[in-house]
Write a protein that holds these residues in place. Sequence first.
Motif, short mmCIF file in Angstrom:
data_model
loop_
_atom_site.label_atom_id
_atom_site.label_comp_id
_atom_site.label_asym_id
_atom_site.label_seq_id
_atom_site.Cartn_x
_atom_site.Cartn_y
_atom_site.Cartn_z
N GLU A 168 7.37 -30.44 31.06
CA GLU A 168 6.81 -30.44 32.04
C GLU A 168 7.05 -29.79 33.26
OE1 GLU A 168 6.80 -34.58 33.11
OE2 GLU A 168 5.44 -35.29 31.45
N ASP A 169 8.51 -29.60 33.48
CA ASP A 169 8.93 -28.60 34.26
C ASP A 169 8.78 -27.09 33.96
OD1 ASP A 169 10.23 -30.40 35.94
OD2 ASP A 169 12.13 -30.27 35.22
N ALA A 170 8.77 -26.81 32.64
CA ALA A 170 8.20 -25.56 32.14
C ALA A 170 6.82 -25.06 32.36
CB ALA A 170 8.81 -25.50 30.75
N ARG A 171 6.04 -26.06 32.20
CA ARG A 171 4.54 -25.87 32.25
C ARG A 171 4.34 -25.94 33.72
NH1 ARG A 171 2.26 -30.82 28.23
NH2 ARG A 171 2.55 -29.67 26.33
N GLU A 172 4.97 -26.37 34.65
CA GLU A 172 4.76 -26.27 36.07
C GLU A 172 5.34 -24.98 36.66
OE1 GLU A 172 6.77 -28.57 39.76
OE2 GLU A 172 5.29 -29.90 38.80
N ALA A 173 6.34 -24.60 35.98
CA ALA A 173 6.76 -23.47 36.27
C ALA A 173 5.97 -22.18 35.86
CB ALA A 173 8.23 -23.06 35.64
N GLU A 174 5.35 -22.41 34.71
CA GLU A 174 4.45 -21.31 34.21
C GLU A 174 3.29 -21.25 35.09
OE1 GLU A 174 2.08 -20.26 29.92
OE2 GLU A 174 3.30 -22.18 30.34
N ALA A 175 2.63 -22.50 35.55
CA ALA A 175 1.62 -22.42 36.45
C ALA A 175 1.97 -21.85 37.64
CB ALA A 175 1.04 -23.97 36.43
N GLU A 176 2.92 -21.96 38.15
CA GLU A 176 3.16 -21.41 39.52
C GLU A 176 3.52 -20.06 39.28
OE1 GLU A 176 6.84 -23.39 40.60
OE2 GLU A 176 5.95 -25.15 41.31
N ALA A 177 4.05 -19.74 38.05
CA ALA A 177 4.21 -18.22 38.22
C ALA A 177 2.55 -17.49 37.94
CB ALA A 177 4.86 -17.80 36.55
#
Length: 411
Positions: free
Chosen positions: A200-209
Amino acid sequence: MSDLAPGPPDSVPVPVSPRMAAALAEAAERRTRRTRRLRPVLWLILAAVAVQSLVADPAPGWQGTHLAVTLLLIGCLLPLAAVASGRWHVASPGACVLFCLLVGGFGIALGAVQPSSVAVLPPSVAVLTAFLVLRRGPALAVGAVVVGALIAAEAAGADGGAEYVVSQVLFCAVLALMAVSMRQAGASEERASLLLAQLEDAREAEAEAVALAERTRIAQELHDVLAQTLSGLAVQVQAARRMARRDEAGQDLQDLLDRAGKQVKEGLGDARRAVGALRGRSVPSLDRLPELVERYRVDLEIDVTLTVTGTRRPLPPETGLALYRGAQEALTNAARYARGARTAVTLSYGDGRTVLTVEDRRTAGAPPEPPPFEGSGLGLKGIRERLAAVGGTASAGPVDDGWSVRMEVPA
């Protein structure tokens, strides 16, 4: 006792986000719940050993062999009671080894002096605890010591025979395997929870990117269009100022052109700050509200004052930006539609909320000056949208001899 349940995985990822910290806290809570479910088992074992010892021969007493039974029984039951009641925590390796040696040693000695049908329970508890709490190597060492003591007690002539000792050893082995399975199941559950949090952190970071990339693209477009347009306008205004001085134009016109040039320069600064905000840089906050009010008072020649009530406190960046932009839009509207009126900006820090109001009031009976140009009507809509995005509200409407804009945020 803090942990007789399957322990944490041997390698726990370091929390890198609130979500990971919450996952680790949830894993610890699951271990605590498993511990509480195992404590009643210890009480049952303690009761069974105590009852069997009281009716066995020789019974506990205060002389000779009876005294030995009493001391061995106390040495076996006290650690069990301390752990079962939660007064002794054996999650650390040292405390776990001491508990296993005490319960296992006194239990085996009690079984040698006073043979009974529950003599296997204390050493089995020691083996189970070792494999639940300790790593594989130390757990094997403690289990080997307990099993070796059982065999030594048989070799020393304890009653029960070889078959009885073999059954005891097999019972301990079964409990060790069960503890390993419970530990692995708990570790797998925790790893799954932590991996889900990482995903979930990785998905959130990807969305932020992705969002940052889009904001960067928009910022570049704004820079290419708005900043370049304002730069061209600044050049034109500068040329007009030189022409006005050359042709000895009236002082009012020269002052107007000077103010226009200053506004264009400040507009360029605002455009750069807006582009920086889209790129993730610092954004305007309420700390710059006095500067904003002074700029409108001097450059646009409006009668505006600022009042701050309550104890100042920091606001989240997005909340401060929403209020700042709202004040900017309200002051622009005041300069456009309420020239000659008195404008009051009031910032109030209340209990659990911050309120910013911009009110303009004309002198009673004085007709409003016509605006130099009509607006699009999107300014107030933009204020409401900005405030709604940070959980606040905005309202605007007429008041006695004027107009009021009120913005409120929970902070």
